[in-house]
Design a protein around this motif. Structure first.
Motif, short mmCIF file in Angstrom:
data_model
loop_
_atom_site.label_atom_id
_atom_site.label_comp_id
_atom_site.label_asym_id
_atom_site.label_seq_id
_atom_site.Cartn_x
_atom_site.Cartn_y
_atom_site.Cartn_z
N HIS A 193 0.73 -1.13 0.07
CA HIS A 193 0.33 0.11 0.05
C HIS A 193 0.98 1.24 0.07
O HIS A 193 0.45 2.23 -0.69
N ILE A 194 1.88 1.34 0.60
CA ILE A 194 2.86 2.61 1.05
C ILE A 194 3.60 2.60 -0.44
O ILE A 194 3.60 3.81 -0.71
N THR A 195 3.94 1.59 -0.99
CA THR A 195 4.89 1.87 -2.05
C THR A 195 3.92 2.17 -3.46
O THR A 195 4.23 3.01 -4.12
N GLN A 196 2.51 1.53 -3.44
CA GLN A 196 1.62 2.06 -4.65
C GLN A 196 1.32 3.56 -4.40
O GLN A 196 1.25 4.40 -5.42
N THR A 197 1.11 3.96 -3.18
CA THR A 197 0.98 5.25 -2.70
C THR A 197 1.90 6.19 -3.09
O THR A 197 1.90 7.33 -3.79
N PHE A 198 3.44 5.81 -2.87
CA PHE A 198 4.33 6.74 -2.90
C PHE A 198 4.54 6.90 -4.50
O PHE A 198 5.00 7.75 -5.16
N ILE A 199 4.58 5.68 -5.23
CA ILE A 199 4.78 5.66 -6.68
C ILE A 199 3.62 6.52 -7.57
O ILE A 199 4.06 7.37 -8.48
N PHE A 200 2.45 6.37 -7.10
CA PHE A 200 1.27 7.27 -7.71
C PHE A 200 1.45 8.67 -7.43
O PHE A 200 1.23 9.39 -8.36
N VAL A 201 1.89 9.07 -6.29
CA VAL A 201 2.08 10.54 -5.96
C VAL A 201 3.41 10.81 -6.91
O VAL A 201 3.12 12.19 -7.32
N VAL A 202 4.50 10.43 -6.69
CA VAL A 202 5.71 10.66 -7.51
C VAL A 202 5.35 10.80 -9.05
O VAL A 202 5.58 11.90 -9.58
N ALA A 203 4.74 9.74 -9.37
CA ALA A 203 4.51 9.58 -10.83
C ALA A 203 3.40 10.86 -11.40
O ALA A 203 3.48 11.77 -12.20
N GLY A 204 2.51 10.92 -10.49
CA GLY A 204 1.28 12.14 -10.65
C GLY A 204 1.80 13.31 -10.66
O GLY A 204 1.70 14.34 -11.59
N ILE A 205 2.63 13.71 -9.62
CA ILE A 205 3.33 15.01 -9.60
C ILE A 205 4.27 15.29 -10.85
O ILE A 205 4.27 16.55 -11.43
N GLY A 206 5.23 14.31 -11.38
CA GLY A 206 6.25 14.42 -12.26
C GLY A 206 5.42 14.86 -13.65
O GLY A 206 5.60 15.67 -14.51
N ILE A 207 4.29 13.94 -13.98
CA ILE A 207 3.40 13.95 -15.14
C ILE A 207 2.71 15.37 -15.13
O ILE A 207 2.74 16.08 -16.26
N LEU A 208 2.11 15.65 -14.23
CA LEU A 208 1.30 17.10 -14.09
C LEU A 208 2.15 17.98 -14.15
O LEU A 208 1.80 19.14 -14.85
N THR A 209 3.01 18.09 -13.32
CA THR A 209 4.18 19.19 -13.66
C THR A 209 4.67 19.36 -15.05
O THR A 209 4.79 20.57 -15.33
N THR A 210 5.04 18.35 -15.57
CA THR A 210 5.71 18.54 -16.87
C THR A 210 4.71 18.98 -17.87
O THR A 210 5.00 19.88 -18.93
N ILE A 211 3.40 18.65 -17.63
CA ILE A 211 2.53 18.73 -18.68
C ILE A 211 2.28 20.61 -18.54
O ILE A 211 1.99 21.04 -19.33
N LEU A 212 2.13 20.73 -17.10
CA LEU A 212 1.88 22.48 -16.91
C LEU A 212 2.98 23.31 -17.30
O LEU A 212 2.70 24.18 -18.01
N VAL A 213 4.24 22.81 -17.40
CA VAL A 213 5.34 23.53 -17.65
C VAL A 213 5.28 23.59 -19.24
O VAL A 213 5.44 24.85 -19.99
N ILE A 214 5.05 22.44 -20.04
CA ILE A 214 4.83 22.57 -21.60
C ILE A 214 3.59 23.59 -21.79
O ILE A 214 3.88 24.27 -22.96
N LEU A 215 2.51 23.33 -21.31
CA LEU A 215 1.44 24.08 -21.58
C LEU A 215 1.64 25.69 -21.60
O LEU A 215 1.33 26.64 -22.33
N THR A 216 2.43 25.90 -20.48
CA THR A 216 2.79 27.43 -20.07
C THR A 216 3.43 28.01 -21.19
O THR A 216 3.60 28.81 -21.63
N PHE A 217 4.55 27.30 -21.56
CA PHE A 217 5.35 27.71 -22.59
C PHE A 217 4.62 27.76 -24.04
O PHE A 217 4.99 28.73 -24.51
N TYR A 218 3.81 26.84 -24.31
CA TYR A 218 2.87 27.17 -25.49
C TYR A 218 1.71 28.30 -25.49
O TYR A 218 1.57 28.75 -26.36
N VAL A 219 1.41 28.42 -23.96
CA VAL A 219 0.59 29.47 -23.96
C VAL A 219 1.14 31.01 -24.21
O VAL A 219 0.78 32.09 -25.13
N VAL A 220 2.49 31.08 -23.71
CA VAL A 220 3.20 32.29 -24.15
C VAL A 220 3.67 32.29 -25.62
O VAL A 220 3.52 33.20 -26.29
#
Length: 314
Positions: A193-220
């Motif tokens: 349970h702890i491992t799955q939660t950790f992986i989900f949180v880390v992957a989620g933060i990484g994916i969503l952060t990179t998407i947000l950065v890319i979208l920000t660049f393209y909005v500009v």
């Protein structure tokens, strides 16, 4: 107590895409064909950028690294898929499963960050054209590209370490055609349970952060392009971004479906179909997306053919 003393599983069995022998052979031919074209297409991009001086710019330098990642990614998964389809069984050793997982996760994470770097490069080229040659010099290009590779290997090591520090002593059938991390974790004998939660949180933060950065660049970029009055300027700006946006959409669309949308017990076939698109089809399409409508690449190919004695006669 060491995990090795608790782990009795020495191999896993991948269920694969089909149990029908005829279907397996048809899939073998299709995947072999796409794998060969993927390797040749991405290798052609690398060679063109490496040896044609007109393509030795930051945009094509990062494209060369993207092609290298694609070659490494498909090679970490597809040869094993082909071997299983040809043999008719999906037996894979514990060590090879861990190695495969490390490979495709590392190259996938590296590609995730490289797409951000490519968006940053387009932002500088379009929005900061005077500073672009100074900011994006060869040293900066090498630093950014190597950082993506290093981050990928670090991410792969973390994910594999989290997955295989658990003990595996029971069922060893994986309803997939590769050693997919969430499915491997389900086979662990201890609490994950702890491992799955950790992986989900880390992957989620990484994916969503990179998407947000890319979208920000393209909005500009979009706001900057809207200030361009000439139609030729619009076409040039959008032509340099369209291919990258298509690749970003393919990459993140499948990643979100695979890793961020909760899975149900009845969606295994859907997950395998999405994973097949991500593992086989996306790397197959990427070199085509970047080259088929790229005038600079077409001109580079023409120059190579001319140097090879294939210049068309008037």
């Amino acid at each position: 107590m060491n995990v090795e003393n608790l782990t009795s599983v020495t191999e896993f069995i991948l269920v694969g895409l089909s149990s029908q022998r005829k279907t397996q052979l048809l899939l073998f031919v299709a995947i072999l064909l796409t794998y060969s074209i993927t390797i040749m297409g991405n290798l052609a991009v690398i060679l063109l950028v490496r040896f044609d001086t007109h393509l030795q710019t930051p945009m094509y330098y990062f494209l060369m690294h993207l092609s290298g990642l694609e070659i490494c990614y498909v090679t970490s998964t597809e040869p094993q898929m082909l071997a299983h389809l040809l043999a008719g069984n999906g037996v894979i050793s514990y060590t090879r499963c861990a190695t495969q997982l490390f490979g495709y996760l590392s190259f996938g994470v590296a590609e995730c960050f490289l797409l951000v770097v490519m968006a940053y490069d387009r932002y500088l080229a379009i929005c900061q054209p005077l500073l672009y040659p100074v900011v994006m010099d060869m040293w900066r290009q090498m630093h950014l590209a190597s950082s993506c590779w290093a981050t990928g290997f670090l991410g792969g090591a973390i994910y594999v370490g989290c997955t295989f520090h658990h003990s595996y002593c029971g069922p060893n059938h994986i309803n997939h055609f590769v050693c997919e991390m969430p499915l491997v974790l389900k086979l662990a004998c201890d609490d994950t349970h702890i491992t799955q939660t950790f992986i989900f949180v880390v992957a989620g933060i990484g994916i969503l952060t990179t998407i947000l950065v890319i979208l920000t660049f393209y909005v500009v970029i979009l706001l900057s392009v809207l200030q361009i009055r000439s139609a030729s300027g619009w076409r040039k700006a959008f032509s340099t971004c369209a291919s990258h946006l298509m690749v970003v959409t393919l990459f993140y669309g499948t990643v979100i479906f695979l890793y961020l949308i909760p899975r149900s017990t009845t969606s295994s076939d859907r997950d395998k179909n999405i994973a097949l698109f991500y593992v086989v089809v996306t790397p197959f399409l990427n070199p085509m997306i970047y080259t088929l409508r790229n005038k600079n690449v077409h001109e580079a190919v023409a120059r190579v053919l001319q140097r090879g004695g294939f210049e068309p006669k008037a």
